[in-house]
Design an enzyme around this catalytic site. Structure first.
Site, PDB file in Angstrom:
ATOM      1  CG  ASN A   1      15.626  99.797 -36.213  1.00 43.23           C
ATOM      2  OD1 ASN A   1      16.823  99.497 -36.987  1.00 43.23           O
ATOM      3  ND2 ASN A   1      14.593  99.104 -36.113  1.00 43.23           N
ATOM      4  CB  CYS A   2      17.633 104.002 -39.846  1.00 43.23           C
ATOM      5  SG  CYS A   2      19.507 104.085 -39.379  1.00 43.23           S
ATOM      6  CB  VAL A   3      19.901  98.746 -40.279  1.00 41.26           C
ATOM      7  CG1 VAL A   3      20.671  97.831 -41.329  1.00 41.26           C
ATOM      8  CG2 VAL A   3      21.128  99.825 -39.748  1.00 41.26           C
TER       9      VAL A   3
ATOM     10  CE  LYS B   1      20.684 107.518 -36.060  1.00 38.14           C
ATOM     11  NZ  LYS B   1      19.746 106.852 -35.446  1.00 38.14           N
TER      12      LYS B   1
END
Lengths: 426, 345
Positions: free
Chosen positions: A239-241, A63
């Site tokens: 933000n981790c996508v 994450k």
């Protein structure tokens, strides 16, 4: 404005009865950290592991990655942990060579792989760190947005807490950064070209958000920031996508463009300003933000700009819109972007472009494949793999190895130019 | 000893000039014609030379490929060298086709040589190594050593360097490398040069995109068949066909004939590029099936096509998106669809 960064180099992490640092070894009281995280009523369970460089360990889905930092007086990570106050001045302790990594069952289409050894390790800066890995589970009926917030805050709290326990310790190195007001800067280096940094951050909803002083960047308009406050955790990643092209909190804390601008300040350039510019999904926001961002840069009187992006696709439009306006104002601009040139590298590399964008640094083709062997231990949740950007149906091979796209690797082609990966035409 | 097949035309194969341009392919043992110039320079044996008339090749491509297939299977070469074709158009096409065909079908390395403006360069450069030569046979003496040097590197299985180092025309393939400097360092280097007015080179040339001309407006919507399309990753719950969350390389179609709307819990978004919470609550927010069913009932549109098309438009390469778009358009045309609504996310 002056910030002294006192660095303690961490060579190893071990579990112990007391959280402290001694001779480069970070000792962690597991129960203490666990208790701290479970203060959040939305979370049910946390397991804490150590992953060191060279270990046969795969962490997925990651994450966030956070460098432990704390201030001698006052609090770091304003708006996320502790009292909300101005940061970017005074003395900050940073535990170098280590990080807190958050993982656990997926919040959404979450992803991000870190292998501590093998071929993937070369692609992620985090394989070189001693990592404290927090695998966090939520309680039932906690919504995705709440889940995201709880895990995000848990990572920051742990990193902040750990660094706070090391404030009395000896440090290995000290570096002082000075940020004067514009009139001083202009008088100091009148002959050097004035350079500003346009710092774009993604602001697009669940797992695509950034927080400035705890404020959701979706609600922001572009604004001037002090780079020293960024070092103190004023910017936190939610933000981790598409993990390869995203900015972890670690990347913000150690922003590569800011670091490079400071290195050349007073020698080749006069580093005069940083403009934080959110990238939303709304077209009018893109117009508005490009107008305001380029106008702030113009008002600063910059001759040149480095522009860093986050994400890919619609954010490329923000990148190009701002670049076009800057160049049309006569401000020389260099962009940093990754590319999606297809698995075979034969596609047009960018989804949007403008003729003014004549100076771009590539951080690599994210569609390229990588075959990675099985690791002895998986931290997090391997089932996440087939949901993620870099993984696809059939990516698990019979021998337990995986085929992933560079995209899925945490920080593989960070658009602040943190790493050395790039693409060339053959 | 590595084995090489050489390809050339009637002229360089010493059969004759333009009057022999219609001779069908033939094969001779060892090096013939131009191949002799390579014989002592390449680290392998030229086991045979295939010679074909340029006009014959251009007009009988399939038959020529069959001939080449047979010989490649019989002789099992490690490398095929063709040309060089300089600025000769038809010879360029033949060399390019032989090289790209053999490489594609057998995975055998191939190399040819051409002048940069030879029309065959644009067609074949991504499928083979084309060494840049002068525009006529007068530059043969320069071309041969350059082609032989690259051929030897290929035969030795050495890593092939950048086009400017090796002398080949860029294939246009983006390849990942680890630079000595970080991206930020390179960006500052570039900016300092740009500010000084010095020469610098962008690492990503801005692509020129194909412009798609919009279809003519629909004359009477009440008679039109309309299709619904989305790049929003909206699939039946459970994602039965494993549509990826990003970098999708295929699309799916699902029936909507018997439903009036996408019900919560029956459909979901698998798109990783946006917040899917609101899409899952009401999937019609991604693709407004409910509204179109109403329009259909009211007769405001003629009919709604019985399937919707979906892919995940997230970090998809332009090439994949273009291909999928063409395939979907083809299907829609065949189904007699007059217009389509495509929603993005």
């Amino acid at each position: 404005m002056e910030l002294e960064l006192r660095k303690i180099y961490i060579k190893d992490i071990v579990f112990d009865e007391k959280t402290h640092v001694d001779s480069g070894v970070l000792y962690i009281n597991r129960e203490e950290i666990s208790k701290l995280i479970l203060e959040d009523e939305r979370l049910s369970e946390v397991s804490i592991d150590i992953a060191k460089p060279g270990d046969s360990i795969r962490i997925i889905p990651v994450k966030d990655v956070i460098e432990p930092r704390a201030k001698l007086k006052g609090e770091a990570f304003p708006g996320i942990d502790g009292v909300l106050d101005e940061v970017g001045r005074g003395i900050t302790y940073a535990l170098k060579g280590c990080a807190v990594v958050t993982t656990g069952p997926i919040v959404g289409f979450q992803e991000g792989i870190i292998d501590m050894s093998g071929p993937l390790a070369e692609y992620t800066p985090f394989s070189k760190l001693n990592n404290l890995v927090l695998s966090i589970k939520k309680k039932e009926n906690v919504s995705p947005h709440e889940h995201e917030e709880a895990v995000r805050v848990a990572g920051i709290k742990a990193a902040h807490y750990i660094a706070k326990q090391c404030l009395e310790s000896e440090f290995d190195e000290s570096e002082t950064f000075v940020w004067n007001d514009l009139s001083v800067k202009l008088a100091e280096y009148p002959d050097l070209p004035k350079v500003a940094y346009v710092y774009q951050c993604i602001a697009q909803g669940l797992l695509h958000d950034t927080y400035f002083y705890g404020r959701d960047a979706k609600e922001m308009i572009p604004t001037l920031v002090n780079p020293l406050e960024i070092m103190d955790g004023a910017l936190v990643s939610g933000n981790c996508v598409s993990a390869g092209s995203k900015t972890t909190t670690y990347h913000h804390q150690n922003n590569a463009v800011i670091r490079e601008c400071f290195k050349r300040h007073g020698k080749e350039i006069n580093f005069i300003g940083v403009v934080l510019s959110p990238m939303t999904t709304v077209l009018n926001d893109k117009y508005r933000n490009s107008i305001i961002t380029s106008r702030i840069v113009e008002m600063l009187g910059a001759d040149g700009v480095i522009q860093s992006q986050e994400g890919f696709g619609n954010p490329t439009t923000d990148l190009m819109m701002i670049c076009k306006r800057l160049e049309n104002k006569g401000i020389k601009t260099v962009l940093i972007s990754n590319e999606d040139a297809g698995v075979d590298g034969k596609s047009e590399p960018l989804p949007d472009g403008t003729v003014e964008a004549d100076a771009i640094v590539s951080t690599g083709n994210s569609n390229a494949n990588l075959h990675i062997p099985k690791m002895d231990k998986v931290l997090g949740d391997l089932d996440a793999l087939e949901h993620i950007t870099g993984g696809f149906e059939g990516s698990r091979q019979e021998d337990g190895s995986l085929i992933v796209e560079i995209h899925g690797i945490m920080g593989s082609h960070n658009l602040q130019g943190f790493s050395k990966l790039g693409a060339v035409t053959k | 000893m590595k084995r090489i097949i050489f390809y050339t035309n009637q002229f360089f194969g010493q059969i004759g000039g333009e009057d022999k341009a219609y001779i069908p392919p033939r094969i001779e043992d060892g090096a013939v014609g131009t191949a002799n110039l390579f014989k002592d320079k390449v680290e392998g044996e030229i086991v045979a030379t295939i010679i074909c008339g340029d006009n014959y090749y251009a007009e009988n491509i399939e038959e020529c490929r069959e001939f080449i297939s047979r010989e490649v299977e019989r002789l099992r070469p490690d490398l095929v060298i063709a040309g060089p074709a300089f600025n000769a158009g038809r010879f360029g096409i033949a060399c390019g086709d032989v090289c790209s065909f053999v490489n594609d079908k057998y995975g055998i390395d191939t190399i040819t040589g051409m002048y940069i403006e030879n029309p065959a360069v644009e067609i074949y450069k991504s499928n083979t190594y084309i060494v840049e030569t002068g525009n006529s046979a007068a530059s043969m003496r320069k071309a041969v050593p350059r082609m032989a040097a690259l051929a030897n590197k290929i035969l030795r299985k050495e890593e092939i360097g950048l086009p400017e180092e090796e002398g080949y025309i860029p294939k246009g393939i983006r390849v990942n490398v680890f630079h000595e400097k970080t991206g930020a360092e390179r960006a500052l280097d570039m900016l300092v040069k740009k500010l000084k007015g010095e020469e610098y080179r962008t690492e990503i040339p801005i692509p020129v995109y194909d412009k798609v001309e919009a279809a003519k407006p629909i004359k009477d919507l009440r008679k039109a068949k309309i299709a619904l399309l989305t790049s929003g990753g909206l699939v039946p719950y459970g994602n039965p066909d494993h549509l990826p969350a990003a970098t999708a390389k295929f699309y799916k179609k699902y029936p909507i004939k018997d439903i009036d709307r996408f019900a919560e819990g029956s459909y979901e978004s698998v798109h990783a590029g946006y917040d899917p919470v609101y899409a899952n609550e009401n999937p019609n927010r991604i693709l407004p099936l409910d509204l179109f069913k109403e329009l259909e009932k009211k007769g405001e549109i003629g009919s709604l096509y019985e399937f919707y098309f979906v892919t995940t438009g997230n970090s998809t390469s332009v090439a994949d998106a273009t291909r999928m778009g063409m395939e979907i358009a083809e299907e829609l045309k065949e189904a007699g669809v007059d217009g389509a609504i495509m929603t993005s996310t």
